[in-house]
Design a protein around this motif. Structure first.
Motif, PDB file in Angstrom:
ATOM      1  N   GLU A 141     -33.780 -19.380  43.353  1.00 61.08           N
ATOM      2  CA  GLU A 141     -34.430 -18.082  43.519  1.00 61.08           C
ATOM      3  C   GLU A 141     -33.643 -16.977  42.804  1.00 61.08           C
ATOM      4  O   GLU A 141     -34.231 -16.128  42.125  1.00 61.08           O
ATOM      5  N   CYS A 142     -32.315 -17.012  42.951  1.00 59.96           N
ATOM      6  CA  CYS A 142     -31.473 -15.995  42.311  1.00 59.96           C
ATOM      7  C   CYS A 142     -31.567 -16.087  40.788  1.00 59.96           C
ATOM      8  O   CYS A 142     -31.562 -15.063  40.103  1.00 59.96           O
ATOM      9  N   GLU A 199     -33.269 -13.763  35.689  1.00 60.73           N
ATOM     10  CA  GLU A 199     -34.030 -13.794  34.437  1.00 60.73           C
ATOM     11  C   GLU A 199     -34.938 -12.571  34.330  1.00 60.73           C
ATOM     12  O   GLU A 199     -35.040 -11.956  33.273  1.00 60.73           O
ATOM     13  N   GLU A 200     -35.594 -12.224  35.440  1.00 62.73           N
ATOM     14  CA  GLU A 200     -36.457 -11.045  35.442  1.00 62.73           C
ATOM     15  C   GLU A 200     -35.635  -9.779  35.186  1.00 62.73           C
ATOM     16  O   GLU A 200     -36.051  -8.891  34.434  1.00 62.73           O
ATOM     17  N   GLU A 201     -34.460  -9.700  35.826  1.00 63.57           N
ATOM     18  CA  GLU A 201     -33.605  -8.534  35.634  1.00 63.57           C
ATOM     19  C   GLU A 201     -33.072  -8.471  34.206  1.00 63.57           C
ATOM     20  O   GLU A 201     -32.900  -7.388  33.648  1.00 63.57           O
ATOM     21  N   LYS A 202     -32.778  -9.628  33.588  1.00 64.80           N
ATOM     22  CA  LYS A 202     -32.307  -9.647  32.208  1.00 64.80           C
ATOM     23  C   LYS A 202     -33.343  -9.040  31.270  1.00 64.80           C
ATOM     24  O   LYS A 202     -33.012  -8.263  30.375  1.00 64.80           O
ATOM     25  N   VAL A 203     -34.597  -9.408  31.495  1.00 63.58           N
ATOM     26  CA  VAL A 203     -35.672  -8.870  30.652  1.00 63.58           C
ATOM     27  C   VAL A 203     -35.749  -7.357  30.841  1.00 63.58           C
ATOM     28  O   VAL A 203     -35.802  -6.602  29.863  1.00 63.58           O
ATOM     29  N   GLU A 204     -35.731  -6.893  32.088  1.00 62.82           N
ATOM     30  CA  GLU A 204     -35.795  -5.458  32.354  1.00 62.82           C
ATOM     31  C   GLU A 204     -34.559  -4.752  31.793  1.00 62.82           C
ATOM     32  O   GLU A 204     -34.657  -3.677  31.195  1.00 62.82           O
TER      33      GLU A 204
END
Length: 185
Positions: free
Chosen positions: A41-42, A47-52
């Protein structure tokens, strides 16, 4: 018989230890699987935070690029101006300093002192003493001290001529303690 009893005790104790170890192992296995799920989950969140984060960084870079380029251009301009000023300047060491309370009078006297040293160095046909633009004492004042004097000329040619003839001061009895050097960083 005692030996047999001791062996049985040890066996019981070993069984208890083994059962407690097995219980701990079962607990650790369940905790491990729960942690693996949490890690998965982390990683997705990361990965989502890296894109943002990469989008935010890209925007900041675009916004700050112009400001950085302007700063670099100004710094290079200042460096070039400083380099040119250094080539138009030299430093006189060993000049005695008199205390003058008035800044205007003090600056005028120091300019006159610098001009007398330049007159000793130049040829009779040259007039480099007329090309003195600014004279500044370097360092803090101390009574009876001999702070260096930075002399800024109008042209680099005048400085080069003075540097070429600075050996004349060694022959001059009145100015033998005075040395002239280039203005360095």
């Amino acid at each position: 018989m005692r030996r047999l009893i001791n062996v049985e005790r040890e066996l019981r104790y070993m069984k208890e230890v083994m059962s407690s170890l097995m219980d701990k192992q079962d607990r650790l296995i369940t905790e491990n699987t729960a942690l693996k799920l949490r890690v998965a989950e982390c990683e997705k969140e990361q990965e989502e935070e890296k894109v943002e984060f990469s989008e935010v960084v890209r925007k900041q870079i675009q916004e700050n690029t112009k400001v950085t380029v302007i700063k670099v251009i100004k710094e290079k301009d200042d460096l070039m101006r400083d380099a040119v000023d250094k080539k138009k300047s030299f430093v006189i060491y060993g000049m005695k300093e008199k205390k003058n309370p008035s800044k205007f009078i003090r600056e005028r006297k120091e300019k006159e002192l610098a001009k007398t040293v330049i007159k000793r160095v130049q040829d009779s046909t040259q007039e480099f003493d007329q090309k003195v633009e600014e004279v500044i004492r370097l360092g803090r004042y101390s009574k009876g001290g001999r702070r260096p004097m930075k002399v800024k000329m109008r042209s680099q040619v005048a400085v080069e001529e003075i540097m070429g003839r600075k050996g004349k001061l060694a022959d001059d009895v009145e100015h033998k303690d005075i040395r002239i050097k280039r203005d360095m960083n």
